[in-house]
Design an enzyme around this catalytic site. Structure first.
Site, PDB file in Angstrom:
ATOM      1  N   PRO A 154       0.817  -1.217   0.000  1.00  0.00           N
ATOM      2  CA  PRO A 154       0.000   0.000   0.000  1.00  0.00           C
ATOM      3  C   PRO A 154       0.853   1.270   0.000  1.00  0.00           C
ATOM      4  O   PRO A 154       1.869   1.340   0.696  1.00  0.00           O
ATOM      5  CB  PRO A 154      -0.785  -0.093   1.318  1.00  0.00           C
ATOM      6  CG  PRO A 154       0.077  -0.921   2.211  1.00  0.00           C
ATOM      7  CD  PRO A 154       0.908  -1.819   1.342  1.00  0.00           C
ATOM      8  N   GLY A 155       0.484   2.239  -0.795  1.00  0.00           N
ATOM      9  CA  GLY A 155       1.176   3.526  -0.806  1.00  0.00           C
ATOM     10  C   GLY A 155       0.216   4.633  -0.407  1.00  0.00           C
ATOM     11  O   GLY A 155       0.267   5.180   0.699  1.00  0.00           O
ATOM     12  N   CYS A 175       2.948  29.043 -16.156  1.00  0.00           N
ATOM     13  CA  CYS A 175       2.386  29.503 -17.423  1.00  0.00           C
ATOM     14  C   CYS A 175       1.827  28.353 -18.243  1.00  0.00           C
ATOM     15  O   CYS A 175       2.369  27.996 -19.298  1.00  0.00           O
ATOM     16  CB  CYS A 175       3.454  30.253 -18.199  1.00  0.00           C
ATOM     17  SG  CYS A 175       4.168  31.529 -17.186  1.00  0.00           S
TER      18      CYS A 175
HETATM   19  N1  LLP Z   1       2.954  -1.562  -6.040  1.00  0.00           N
HETATM   20  C1  LLP Z   1       3.251  -1.283  -7.321  1.00  0.00           C
HETATM   21  C2  LLP Z   1       3.976  -2.261  -8.129  1.00  0.00           C
HETATM   22  C3  LLP Z   1       2.858  -0.040  -7.871  1.00  0.00           C
HETATM   23  O1  LLP Z   1       3.144   0.244  -9.130  1.00  0.00           O
HETATM   24  C4  LLP Z   1       2.171   0.899  -7.048  1.00  0.00           C
HETATM   25  C5  LLP Z   1       1.757   2.202  -7.589  1.00  0.00           C
HETATM   26  C6  LLP Z   1       1.903   0.556  -5.712  1.00  0.00           C
HETATM   27  C7  LLP Z   1       2.303  -0.688  -5.245  1.00  0.00           C
HETATM   28  C8  LLP Z   1       1.211   1.486  -4.768  1.00  0.00           C
HETATM   29  O2  LLP Z   1      -0.071   1.792  -5.184  1.00  0.00           O
HETATM   30  P1  LLP Z   1      -1.061   2.616  -4.228  1.00  0.00           P
HETATM   31  O3  LLP Z   1      -1.309   1.759  -3.023  1.00  0.00           O
HETATM   32  O4  LLP Z   1      -0.391   3.873  -3.867  1.00  0.00           O
HETATM   33  O5  LLP Z   1      -2.255   2.808  -5.057  1.00  0.00           O
HETATM   34  N2  LLP Z   1       0.726   8.926  -9.391  1.00  0.00           N
HETATM   35  C9  LLP Z   1      -0.573   8.278  -9.370  1.00  0.00           C
HETATM   36  C10 LLP Z   1      -0.506   6.900  -8.768  1.00  0.00           C
HETATM   37  C11 LLP Z   1       0.490   5.977  -9.450  1.00  0.00           C
HETATM   38  C12 LLP Z   1       0.610   4.631  -8.806  1.00  0.00           C
HETATM   39  C13 LLP Z   1       1.730   3.854  -9.380  1.00  0.00           C
HETATM   40  N3  LLP Z   1       1.952   2.568  -8.797  1.00  0.00           N
HETATM   41  C14 LLP Z   1      -1.553   9.192  -8.644  1.00  0.00           C
HETATM   42  O6  LLP Z   1      -1.152  10.263  -8.220  1.00  0.00           O
HETATM   43  O7  LLP Z   1      -2.731   8.862  -8.524  1.00  0.00           O
END
Ligand code: LLP
Length: 414
Positions: A274-275, A342
């Site tokens: 989780p991120g 800009c």
């Molecule tokens: N594991 C892998 C292999 C991933 O590619 C990602 C996110 C995560 C875990 C974590 O995902 P999360 O739990 O955060 O959903 N910049 C975008 C989100 C890109 C996510 C990329 N991969 C945004 O701001 O919505």
């Protein structure tokens, strides 16, 4: 108590008034709550308590050393996607044996470093990567622990740019190639096949895509088992959605039950990456209104944060709540909240009802994930400072950049 809440109408980060934080540290300013990080992490830990598991926080969401340190102290593992993130995790006290390495484009140097440091597992995304890793490990007389990232071809029902589990996406190995590749990997003396991995997308608020993916993965696990290939872990990726506007966030208990049920009696440790769920709600972006301007059709609040500080609205048309830190008593007007860069896509929010005057402070909520980490120096704008509130204290965890530092590595022709 909510970590970001109002006292006498004023937005606070724990016991700190956001106006005081802005006064002390300037704007634009990212403010993180240590307790919010901890309590989100704890939700995963509690929900998975009854099953062997490892929470590998996805470093990309927010890689500030203080964030990594807070999570490392809880015993967190980490999911990294670059040699840079590996160095950060180690600098913050993360344990190599709790690190998994994801990503489609790992370089030879990155693979070598991670192998020598002794990370827990490589989430391999292609046959070519498996061959490269196998050769590197053989040359070093080492054995690389490997999980294959499977692309289960399910629709994550999220924004196309953050959806990763469809065949058309660049990620992972197709279901129909998986068995063959596991069999090859099993034959390679420098590869130790450990697990299966998957990540189908980000900001998932429905449980169904997880269920679909799990069903497919478990089917593969069983097929491998019958061929004599026994896996010891299943990494189900991240993607747990949070509430930006009016979405119901993913229910972590329900999600964990679904994973634990799918695993059943099989002896598989569950890994999760989780991120956003951990870092997103734990941060806000404070910005000051420089100018108010209006024409016949529109009111604009020109603020001192811009798309270079928070690119999600410009990049994904992402909606993030914007609140006045100390709302006025006046009737709210509908503002487009825009930055000084800009570009017409330089906005933080459109048509937001706000009661504000010039000089007032705004807070962009849920800005702890994919905020500062995606920021840039476009328009030669120094990146914002980052502060973490812990208990009654606020600490600068990244200094605001200096303009001079932005071109110190540049030179002109002789
Ligand atoms: N594991 C892998 C292999 C991933 O590619 C990602 C996110 C995560 C875990 C974590 O995902 P999360 O739990 O955060 O959903 N910049 C975008 C989100 C890109 C996510 C990329 N991969 C945004 O701001 O919505």
């Amino acid at each position: 108590m909510e970590h970001f809440h109002r006292r006498k109408g004023v937005l606070h980060a724990q016991s700190y008034a956001c106006s005081q934080l802005a006064e002390e540290f300037g704007t634009p300013l990212f403010v993180y709550s240590r307790e919010a990080l901890e309590s989100a992490w704890q939700q995963f830990s509690d929900a998975l308590e009854k099953h062997p598991h490892l929470i590998c926080y996805a470093v990309k969401a927010n890689s500030n050393l203080a964030v990594l340190d807070v999570l490392a102290r809880l015993g967190s593992g980490f999911d990294i996607v670059s040699g840079g993130e590996l160095k950060r995790v180690l600098a913050a006290g993360g344990e190599p044996e709790n690190i998994v390495f994801s990503g489609v484009g790992k370089t030879s140097a990155e693979l070598t470093d991670a192998l020598e440091i002794g990370i827990r597992c490589f989430n391999v995304e292609s046959e070519a990567e498996l061959d490269r890793l196998g050769a590197i490990a053989a040359a070093l007389d080492m054995v690389a622990p490997v999980s294959l990232r499977i692309n289960p071809d399910v629709d994550a029902q999220t924004h196309p740019y953050i959806s990763t589990g469809l065949k058309e996406n660049k990620f992972g190995i197709n279901m129909d190639k998986a068995i063959e590749l596991y069999q090859r990997a099993e034959q390679m003396p420098s590869i130790n096949v450990q697990g299966m991995d998957c990540h189908i997308g980000s900001q998932l608020t429905n449980i169904e895509p997880y269920q679909d993916a799990l069903e497919r993965l478990i089917g593969l696990v069983d097929q491998l088992d019958s061929l004599g290939i026994k896996l010891s872990h299943l990494d189900v990726g991240g993607g747990h959605g949070i509430c930006y506007q009016d979405e119901a966030p993913l229910d972590i208990d329900q999600w964990a039950r679904c994973v634990i049920d799918a695993v059943g009696e099989r002896e598989l440790e569950i890994l999760v990456e989780p991120g956003r769920f951990i870092a997103g709600p734990a941060g806000i972006l404070l910005t000051r209104v420089e100018y108010l301007k209006s024409n016949e059709d529109k009111h604009f609040a020109v603020v001192d944060a811009a798309m270079n500080d928070l690119i999600r609205p410009a990049l994904y048309s992402a909606w993030q709540a914007i609140e006045a830190v100390e709302p006025r008593d006046t009737e709210p007007k509908q503002y487009d909240v825009v930055g000084p860069v800009c570009e017409s896509s330089d906005f933080l929010g459109k048509n937001r009802p706000l009661s504000i005057e010039q000089g007032d402070l705004l807070a962009v909520m849920q800005a702890g994930a994919y905020g500062f980490v995606m920021s840039s120096n476009y328009n030669t704008r120094p990146r914002a400072a980052e502060v973490m509130v812990s208990g009654d204290e606020a600490y600068v965890v990244r200094e605001r950049e200096n303009v001079e530092d932005l071109f110190v590595d540049e030179s002109v022709l002789p």
